[in-house]
Enzyme design. Structure first.
Site, PDB file in Angstrom:
ATOM      1  N   ASP A 187      44.053  81.663  75.073  1.00 30.72           N
ATOM      2  CA  ASP A 187      43.003  81.438  74.244  1.00 30.72           C
ATOM      3  C   ASP A 187      41.481  81.527  75.017  1.00 30.72           C
ATOM      4  O   ASP A 187      40.596  81.513  74.281  1.00 30.72           O
ATOM      5  CB  ASP A 187      43.091  80.160  73.588  1.00 30.72           C
ATOM      6  CG  ASP A 187      44.029  79.911  72.659  1.00 30.72           C
ATOM      7  OD1 ASP A 187      44.589  81.115  72.052  1.00 30.72           O
ATOM      8  OD2 ASP A 187      44.582  78.739  72.067  1.00 30.72           O
ATOM      9  N   ARG A 199      41.428  89.776  69.168  1.00 32.26           N
ATOM     10  CA  ARG A 199      40.425  89.444  70.200  1.00 32.26           C
ATOM     11  C   ARG A 199      40.415  90.167  71.374  1.00 32.26           C
ATOM     12  O   ARG A 199      39.186  90.314  72.046  1.00 32.26           O
ATOM     13  CB  ARG A 199      40.780  88.055  70.803  1.00 32.26           C
ATOM     14  CG  ARG A 199      40.458  86.847  69.926  1.00 32.26           C
ATOM     15  CD  ARG A 199      40.731  85.467  70.409  1.00 32.26           C
ATOM     16  NE  ARG A 199      40.604  84.679  69.448  1.00 32.26           N
ATOM     17  CZ  ARG A 199      41.059  83.363  69.424  1.00 32.26           C
ATOM     18  NH1 ARG A 199      42.004  82.996  70.299  1.00 32.26           N
ATOM     19  NH2 ARG A 199      40.854  82.344  68.304  1.00 32.26           N
ATOM     20  N   ARG A 224      36.444  80.943  68.130  1.00 35.12           N
ATOM     21  CA  ARG A 224      36.265  81.217  69.787  1.00 35.12           C
ATOM     22  C   ARG A 224      35.138  82.483  70.006  1.00 35.12           C
ATOM     23  O   ARG A 224      34.344  82.513  71.079  1.00 35.12           O
ATOM     24  CB  ARG A 224      37.820  81.424  70.297  1.00 35.12           C
ATOM     25  CG  ARG A 224      38.595  80.307  70.032  1.00 35.12           C
ATOM     26  CD  ARG A 224      39.475  80.445  71.342  1.00 35.12           C
ATOM     27  NE  ARG A 224      40.613  79.311  70.755  1.00 35.12           N
ATOM     28  CZ  ARG A 224      40.489  78.046  70.853  1.00 35.12           C
ATOM     29  NH1 ARG A 224      39.432  77.239  71.404  1.00 35.12           N
ATOM     30  NH2 ARG A 224      41.588  77.225  70.647  1.00 35.12           N
ATOM     31  N   LYS A 262      43.716  70.332  70.564  1.00 33.02           N
ATOM     32  CA  LYS A 262      44.062  70.716  69.215  1.00 33.02           C
ATOM     33  C   LYS A 262      45.695  70.735  69.173  1.00 33.02           C
ATOM     34  O   LYS A 262      46.139  70.436  68.233  1.00 33.02           O
ATOM     35  CB  LYS A 262      43.706  72.217  68.999  1.00 33.02           C
ATOM     36  CG  LYS A 262      44.016  72.702  67.582  1.00 33.02           C
ATOM     37  CD  LYS A 262      42.907  73.502  67.006  1.00 33.02           C
ATOM     38  CE  LYS A 262      42.736  74.846  67.677  1.00 33.02           C
ATOM     39  NZ  LYS A 262      43.756  75.687  67.165  1.00 33.02           N
TER      40      LYS A 262
HETATM   41  C1  S3P Z   1      49.108  77.103  70.497  1.00 33.73           C
HETATM   42  C2  S3P Z   1      49.582  78.166  71.195  1.00 33.73           C
HETATM   43  C3  S3P Z   1      48.920  79.608  71.175  1.00 33.73           C
HETATM   44  C4  S3P Z   1      47.464  79.382  71.131  1.00 33.73           C
HETATM   45  C5  S3P Z   1      47.179  78.620  69.970  1.00 33.73           C
HETATM   46  C6  S3P Z   1      47.910  77.041  70.264  1.00 33.73           C
HETATM   47  C7  S3P Z   1      49.922  76.117  70.429  1.00 33.73           C
HETATM   48  O1  S3P Z   1      49.714  80.635  70.382  1.00 33.73           O
HETATM   49  O2  S3P Z   1      46.853  80.782  71.251  1.00 33.73           O
HETATM   50  O3  S3P Z   1      45.874  78.616  70.076  1.00 33.73           O
HETATM   51  O4  S3P Z   1      49.541  74.737  70.084  1.00 33.73           O
HETATM   52  O5  S3P Z   1      51.216  76.085  70.523  1.00 33.73           O
HETATM   53  P1  S3P Z   1      50.982  81.144  70.789  1.00 33.73           P
HETATM   54  O6  S3P Z   1      51.863  80.408  71.178  1.00 33.73           O
HETATM   55  O7  S3P Z   1      51.335  82.056  69.532  1.00 33.73           O
HETATM   56  O8  S3P Z   1      50.568  82.216  72.022  1.00 33.73           O
END
Ligand code: S3P
Length: 441
Positions: A321, A352, A398, A24
């Site tokens: 995550d 969470r 999730r 993703k």
């Molecule tokens: C992500 C960063 C994370 C993660 C999110 C995806 C990204 O968030 O929790 O699902 O793709 O940069 P944070 O950077 O806010 O911790």
């Protein structure tokens, strides 16, 4: 029972090989970077989920041509500052914090005003973390209490900034990096390490970036203004999606699984390191590199001698995550597991940390939650037989998938609401569970 999943049986032993959908984080970054590249970019195995598809819709609204076919997606970028849209256009990030925060960096330079909104969950999340650095660049953002919807008033006269990022948030770091790319001069970011996909893409595209690691901080310098050409990408599988199947296998009896072609960038593999320390049998094979990203096949074997973990806080951003899934493994592990510095876990699609504690309470697992720490007393003999209902969790994808894994490995009869939430990040989740013999309706 529309949109409610019923699980009444544990999964039988399996010995299989699976693929999970595209990463993703990489899918969203490819789309955003392609939208401001010069010319055509093409991606294969782009994640076909709501978060990514909504990003593509938003990019189209910025005046960029997007062609989505069954096997690939093409974006026809018009270079930095190549967007064309009318004043007060609204784009909707829906559930995606990553898209919302990253696109704000790109919008820093647009002269026309633009409104960014999101769904109920995203509208509850904090945007001060990106508004503050963007203000320093010279961008004006109008909001109520730093929450969506935001009205972004970009400027042609961005000024480079020096910024310190202490949360270990890749979204914040990437937002600043994307604004820096559009800003003449050198922007300097001192940040706590977090997933580094944006950095690797910048390097792959030969943009002006310099990264140094100093006393456990990264110092990133970006010289903005350089145009780059469209680029192709074959997105590897998502370790966050693979993790549900890693845990499914560890907690099932006599089972083996190979999860092929997964992005195992070290900034993302904290879950593997922690589960291995807990005696989880996990091996990476067929390791290779793709455009700076490390890719491998993950081999997992059932593990019945799991032990507790004292999780070092420095690793949190490498497994942020996956924490709820790790908590589930701790519930089945011998001894008391401890986690700290978990503040960021409260700022995801739902709180969470709070929901994980509620979830473990429901399973009868003793746990102690504090402002930002968590203690779990595991029970290796944990076996469930009661009825469980999982609902009211902000449709967090999730938490839905976590509940399915708990149901299939621990027993009991489960009614899990908001089945559609998987479409956010992993639409094939239930299909893949079925391939392994999971039974549900
Ligand atoms: C992500 C960063 C994370 C993660 C999110 C995806 C990204 O968030 O929790 O699902 O793709 O940069 P944070 O950077 O806010 O911790």
């Amino acid at each position: 029972m529309k949109n409610i999943l019923l699980i009444q049986n544990k999964i039988n032993s399996f010995n299989n090989s699976i693929n999970v959908s595209g990463d993703k984080s990489l899918s969203i970054r490819w789309a955003i970077m392609s939208a401001q590249a010069l010319g055509k970019s093409k991606a294969f195995n782009l994640l076909n989920s709501e978060d990514v598809n909504n990003a593509l819709i938003a990019i189209k609204k910025l005046g960029i041509k997007v062609v989505k076919k069954k096997d690939y997606c093409e974006i026809f970028g018009k270079g930095l500052n190549g967007f064309s849209f009318s004043n007060n256009t609204t784009i909707n990030a829906q559930n995606s914090g990553t898209f919302a925060r990253l696109i704000l960096g790109v919008l820093a330079k647009t002269k026309k005003k633009i409104i960014l909104k999101g769904d109920r969950s995203l509208s509850n999340r904090d945007f001060s973390r990106v508004i503050e650095p963007l203000n320093k660049f010279g961008v004006k953002i109008i909001s109520k209490k730093n929450k969506l919807p935001l009205k972004v008033c970009g400027t042609e006269y961005l000024r480079p900034i020096t910024y310190e990022e202490y949360k270990g948030s890749a979204q914040v770091k990437s937002c600043i990096m994307l604004a820096a790319l559009n800003t003449p001069g050198i922007t300097k970011i001192k940040c706590k390490p977090s997933r580094n996909h944006t950095e690797l893409l910048f390097k792959h595209l030969k943009l002006n970036i310099n990264i140094q690691n100093k006393n456990s901080y990264d110092v990133i310098k970006i010289k903005g203004g350089k145009q780059y050409k469209g680029f192709n990408y074959i997105i590897p599988g998502d370790i966050s999606s693979a993790s549900f199947f890693i845990v499914l296998t560890l907690l099932s009896k006599n089972s083996k699984l190979v999860i092929k072609n997964i992005n195992v960038n070290e900034t993302r593999t904290g879950i593997i390191d922690i589960l291995k320390k807990m005696n989880g049998k996990i091996f990476l094979k067929n390791k290779r590199y793709y455009k700076g990203e490390k890719v491998a096949d993950i081999h997992v074997i059932s593990s019945n001698k799991l032990k507790s973990i004292n999780c070092p806080k420095e690793i949190n951003s490498r497994l942020i995550d996956e924490l709820p899934l790790i908590f589930l493994v701790c519930a089945k592990a011998k001894g008391i597991s401890r986690f700290e510095n978990l503040d960021e876990l409260r700022h995801k699609e739902s709180d969470r940390l709070k929901l994980s504690s509620k979830f473990l309470n429901m399973l009868g697992i003793k746990n102690e939650i504090n402002i930002n720490s968590f203690k779990i007393k595991g029970n290796p003999n944990l076996l469930l037989s009661k009825n469980f209902t999982v609902k009211d969790y902000f449709k967090d994808h999730r938490i839905f998938m976590l509940s399915c894994i708990a149901a299939l490995t621990l027993g009991g009869t489960w009614k899990i609401h908001d089945k559609n939430s998987v479409n956010t990040s992993f639409p094939n989740f239930l299909k893949t569970l079925k391939e392994l013999g999971g039974k549900f309706r």
